[in-house]
Design a protein around this motif. Sequence first.
Motif, PDB file in Angstrom:
ATOM      1  N   HIS A  22       1.949   0.759  -6.268  1.00  0.00           N
ATOM      2  CA  HIS A  22       0.517   0.476  -6.336  1.00  0.00           C
ATOM      3  C   HIS A  22      -0.011   0.780  -7.728  1.00  0.00           C
ATOM      4  N   THR A  40      -3.208  13.781   3.485  1.00  0.00           N
ATOM      5  CA  THR A  40      -2.818  12.760   4.455  1.00  0.00           C
ATOM      6  C   THR A  40      -3.071  13.227   5.879  1.00  0.00           C
ATOM      7  N   ARG A  43      -7.100  13.631   6.433  1.00  0.00           N
ATOM      8  CA  ARG A  43      -7.852  12.381   6.458  1.00  0.00           C
ATOM      9  C   ARG A  43      -7.388  11.455   7.575  1.00  0.00           C
ATOM     10  N   THR A  44      -6.153  11.598   8.042  1.00  0.00           N
ATOM     11  CA  THR A  44      -5.703  10.784   9.182  1.00  0.00           C
ATOM     12  C   THR A  44      -6.599  11.002  10.384  1.00  0.00           C
ATOM     13  N   SER A  47     -10.076   9.034   9.058  1.00  0.00           N
ATOM     14  CA  SER A  47     -10.090   7.807   8.253  1.00  0.00           C
ATOM     15  C   SER A  47      -9.601   6.598   9.044  1.00  0.00           C
ATOM     16  N   PRO A  48     -10.175   5.415   8.774  1.00  0.00           N
ATOM     17  CA  PRO A  48      -9.640   4.195   9.380  1.00  0.00           C
ATOM     18  C   PRO A  48      -8.334   3.743   8.724  1.00  0.00           C
ATOM     19  N   ASN A  49      -7.997   4.338   7.567  1.00  0.00           N
ATOM     20  CA  ASN A  49      -6.764   3.964   6.873  1.00  0.00           C
ATOM     21  C   ASN A  49      -5.547   4.549   7.576  1.00  0.00           C
ATOM     22  N   LYS A  50      -4.421   3.891   7.393  1.00  0.00           N
ATOM     23  CA  LYS A  50      -3.168   4.386   7.947  1.00  0.00           C
ATOM     24  C   LYS A  50      -2.697   5.601   7.143  1.00  0.00           C
ATOM     25  N   GLU A  53      -1.249   5.031   3.794  1.00  0.00           N
ATOM     26  CA  GLU A  53      -2.133   4.438   2.797  1.00  0.00           C
ATOM     27  C   GLU A  53      -3.104   5.436   2.179  1.00  0.00           C
ATOM     28  N   ILE A  54      -3.242   6.598   2.777  1.00  0.00           N
ATOM     29  CA  ILE A  54      -4.344   7.489   2.418  1.00  0.00           C
ATOM     30  C   ILE A  54      -4.276   7.964   0.979  1.00  0.00           C
ATOM     31  N   LYS A  57      -5.255   4.948  -1.246  1.00  0.00           N
ATOM     32  CA  LYS A  57      -6.619   4.439  -1.108  1.00  0.00           C
ATOM     33  C   LYS A  57      -7.693   5.515  -1.276  1.00  0.00           C
ATOM     34  N   GLU A  58      -7.340   6.766  -1.025  1.00  0.00           N
ATOM     35  CA  GLU A  58      -8.362   7.818  -1.064  1.00  0.00           C
ATOM     36  C   GLU A  58      -8.046   8.924  -2.066  1.00  0.00           C
TER      37      GLU A  58
END
Length: 243
Positions: A22, A40, A43-44, A47-50, A53-54, A57-58
Amino acid sequence: MNVKLLAHTQLSAEFMVDLAMHSEMERMPDYTDGQAVALTAIRTCYSPNKPSEIVVKEGAKYFGKQATDGGPGTDADRLFRSIFRSKHLSTLEHLTFTFAIEGISRALLAQLTRHRVGFSFSVQSQRYVKLGSGDKSGGFNYVVPHRVDVTTREYFDEAMDAAQYAYDRLRKAGVPAEDARAVLPNATATNLVMTANLRALLDFYSKRKPGRGAQHEITQLAEALRQAVVEVETWTEQFFAEV
């Protein structure tokens, strides 16, 4: 006593490759593997992110910005403080640390293994490791308690010598090591490998740190464990200070 950190939570090679793919990662501020895992896990939950991905993306949001609570560090540190103070500590169980602990007394071992949740122990066996004067071990080593001073050390050493003599006589008479060990004292030194997660270590430290009334030897161990963890995950120091 000797305490050495053997291993601790690290990101997998596969996940590191995923991150490297990325372009956002080129601008990502520094963070430890433990912080990445903690972020991770935390936020899991929200968060709506997998989970995979955290960090991508975050991560920039949390690791790249000053803490918004006015405290030190990044906004990731602010998030970790919030989780710690809200007692949502299951998210810190994903960070583990494995230690070699050498030269502690069996008395300390008995105290240590009362902390069971989040701990794993592999202890040197007095059944299979023979502790006779003529064995490879050269006899049993022992730990002198903190308050045995120069005026009482002679009495203590005499008791240890008597225990070694009794053990040797029993072994010479054909008594197996697993039964002869019954005469060995609480001061007998032992070695172990211990793995614990961060939440368990914080709980252990809160009960065994200096000033909480614990015996001197186990307070030494608590300090050594804290130092080993903080050395590789410096952001955890604030939590050890607060428990």
